[in-house]
Design an enzyme around this catalytic site. Structure first.
Site, PDB file in Angstrom:
ATOM      1  N   LYS A 180      60.294 -24.944  55.009  1.00 49.86           N
ATOM      2  CA  LYS A 180      60.325 -23.488  54.893  1.00 49.86           C
ATOM      3  C   LYS A 180      61.042 -22.946  56.134  1.00 49.86           C
ATOM      4  O   LYS A 180      61.055 -23.602  57.177  1.00 49.86           O
ATOM      5  CB  LYS A 180      58.887 -22.939  54.849  1.00 49.86           C
ATOM      6  CG  LYS A 180      58.760 -21.581  54.244  1.00 49.86           C
ATOM      7  CD  LYS A 180      58.583 -21.645  52.739  1.00 49.86           C
ATOM      8  CE  LYS A 180      58.518 -20.257  52.135  1.00 49.86           C
ATOM      9  NZ  LYS A 180      58.339 -20.289  50.690  1.00 49.86           N
ATOM     10  N   GLY A 199      54.891  -7.910  36.183  1.00 49.39           N
ATOM     11  CA  GLY A 199      56.206  -7.982  36.823  1.00 49.39           C
ATOM     12  C   GLY A 199      57.021  -9.101  36.201  1.00 49.39           C
ATOM     13  O   GLY A 199      56.895  -9.403  35.009  1.00 49.39           O
ATOM     14  N   ASN A 200      57.850  -9.721  37.010  1.00 50.35           N
ATOM     15  CA  ASN A 200      58.762 -10.748  36.492  1.00 50.35           C
ATOM     16  C   ASN A 200      58.028 -11.881  35.799  1.00 50.35           C
ATOM     17  O   ASN A 200      58.409 -12.319  34.720  1.00 50.35           O
ATOM     18  CB  ASN A 200      59.615 -11.306  37.633  1.00 50.35           C
ATOM     19  CG  ASN A 200      60.538 -10.241  38.185  1.00 50.35           C
ATOM     20  OD1 ASN A 200      61.107  -9.466  37.430  1.00 50.35           O
ATOM     21  ND2 ASN A 200      60.660 -10.178  39.502  1.00 50.35           N
ATOM     22  N   VAL A 201      56.975 -12.366  36.419  1.00 53.94           N
ATOM     23  CA  VAL A 201      56.243 -13.498  35.827  1.00 53.94           C
ATOM     24  C   VAL A 201      55.314 -13.009  34.718  1.00 53.94           C
ATOM     25  O   VAL A 201      55.326 -13.526  33.600  1.00 53.94           O
ATOM     26  CB  VAL A 201      55.432 -14.260  36.906  1.00 53.94           C
ATOM     27  CG1 VAL A 201      54.591 -15.357  36.264  1.00 53.94           C
ATOM     28  CG2 VAL A 201      56.363 -14.853  37.952  1.00 53.94           C
ATOM     29  N   GLY A 207      49.051  -7.880  36.265  1.00 59.76           N
ATOM     30  CA  GLY A 207      50.397  -7.812  36.843  1.00 59.76           C
ATOM     31  C   GLY A 207      51.437  -8.136  35.786  1.00 59.76           C
ATOM     32  O   GLY A 207      51.448  -9.223  35.211  1.00 59.76           O
TER      33      GLY A 207
END
Ligand code: NAD
Length: 370
Positions: free
Chosen positions: A80, A182-184, A180
């Site tokens: 990371k 959103g995108n997912v 949620g």
């Protein structure tokens, strides 16, 4: 002090300090473990309060990537990067190109991608300086938005969890509550609808709720109470730490399987779920579809192959549940054990079969040449 912090967070292979005073670049790259392959993990840009906070974050996140890739069955290690700065005010082309040069100096030992605070555009600058970057735009041979693949992996995770809990992975008539959209979450709802699941949803964004309600006929509930909704499967796809001291006593679900990262606020909440008989699909195993998609990009991208690969989440979770039963441990611990066992076994194999390498990865450049 730096070495104390590093020691405290496990045995990382390498930590790179990236500094360019003129450009204002201050970043860390942490390579946790490359037994299985090159360390892959995104670059986060964040307004850390101090250097120590950034170091702790990069150490923690890179270790997490080792476990995620290993449990996903991918030939990738964990790494990371974090850039210290305000992503809204301090980004420049030069900053990301300078950062790209640091990434390039590692010769493929670390492969980067976008993350919180960075965008595909930033990665284009990184790509000008190094091939060791994924999640680049489709025009450059990249894989684009990972969310549909993450969502499909989560669907597979929900199916595996239902197989374990209810004896069947058939979702027709199963009540699934998605937090949620959103995108997912939105993509997940589409897949669940196709499977005949009964959807209940919530989001703080009213437009997103409306879209899913109108298109898929989902029942809408209050975002403040969705966590404690009576349901078969609770799928958190918004925030982390959603299983915490305030929510856990009021949960009325039988399975928790979603796309969100860090669903458990603390490990002890995973122990409590086990005691309560709620089956928890460990987040980093269930949401690995996006990483699988990026992995396919390294091999030369094909959307069909990426989609197929996300089916593996189903089998990975069944393995986690098997280990949990074998060792009588909570599933979050079983996921770590699955990852550690794979690293150990493949690491030994590497030593036995080529006598030297504990790091038998292929670099991105070599992969692309095939
Ligand atoms: P997103 O920002 O597109 O969607 C998050 C949604 O959650 C938004 O619609 C937001 O309005 C909603 N939300 C925020 N607070 C809420 C609340 N209190 N109650 C209800 N809804 C709320 O993010 P995403 O890309 O869909 O990611 C969702 C989660 O999955 C995150 O935790 C992310 O880290 C994780 N994840 C995403 C991917 C990926 O491929 N995008 C991969 C792995 C993990």
């Amino acid at each position: 002090m730096v070495f104390d912090i590093i020691e405290e967070h496990g045995s990382h292979e390498q930590i790179v300090v990236c500094h360019n005073k003129d450009i204002g670049l201050k970043a860390y790259i942490a390579i946790h473990n490359t037994t299985l392959g090159p360390a892959l993990g995104g670059t986060r840009m964040w307004t850390y309060n101090n250097d120590e906070e950034a170091l702790v974050d990069v150490l923690r996140l890179s270790k997490g990537m080792t476990y995620k890739a290993a449990a996903a069955g991918l030939n990738l290690g964990g790494g990371k990067a974090v850039i210290i700065g305000d992503p809204k005010k301090e980004k420049t082309e030069a900053m990301f190109r300078a950062f790209g040069r640091f990434v390039n100096s590692l010769n493929g030992k670390y492969i980067t991608a976008e993350d919180v605070g960075t965008t595909v555009k930033d990665m284009e600058y990184v790509f000008m300086e190094t091939p060791y970057v994924t999640g680049i735009p489709k025009d450059f041979g990249g894989s684009g938005d990972p969310s549909p693949y993450t969502a499909h992996g989560v669907l597979m995770g929900i199916k595996a969890s239902c197989k374990e809990k209810f004896g069947t992975d058939e979702l027709k008539g199963v009540r699934v509550t998605v937090q949620g959209l959103g995108n997912v979450g939105h993509n997940l709802c589409e897949y669940l609808h196709q499977e005949g699941a009964i959807l209940t949803v919530a989001d703080i964004d009213k437009e997103r709720v409306k879209r899913v309600q109108e298109k898929l006929g989902a029942k809408v509930t209050d975002p403040n109470t969705i966590v404690t909704e009576e349901t078969d499967v609770f799928a958190p796809c918004a925030l982390g730490a959603i299983v915490n001291d305030d929510t856990i006593g009021n949960l009325k679900c039988k399975v928790i399987a979603g796309g969100a990262n860090n669903i458990l606020k603390e490990h002890r909440h995973g122990d409590a779920l086990m005691e309560m008989g709620i089956l928890y699909a460990p987040d980093y195993v269930a949401n690995a579809g996006g990483l699988m998609n990026v992995f396919v990009e390294l091999e030369g991208y094909s959307p069909d192959r990426a989609f197929e690969k996300t089916r593996q989440v189903y089998h990975n979770l069944l393995k986690v549940f098997e280990i949990a039963k074998r060792d009588n441990i909570p599933t979050y611990k079983a996921a770590d054990r699955l990852a550690e066992e794979r690293i150990h076994t493949i690491g030994r194999l590497n030593q036995q079969h080529n006598g030297k390498s504990t790091r038998p990865y292929t670099t991105l450049r070599e992969v692309l040449k095939r």
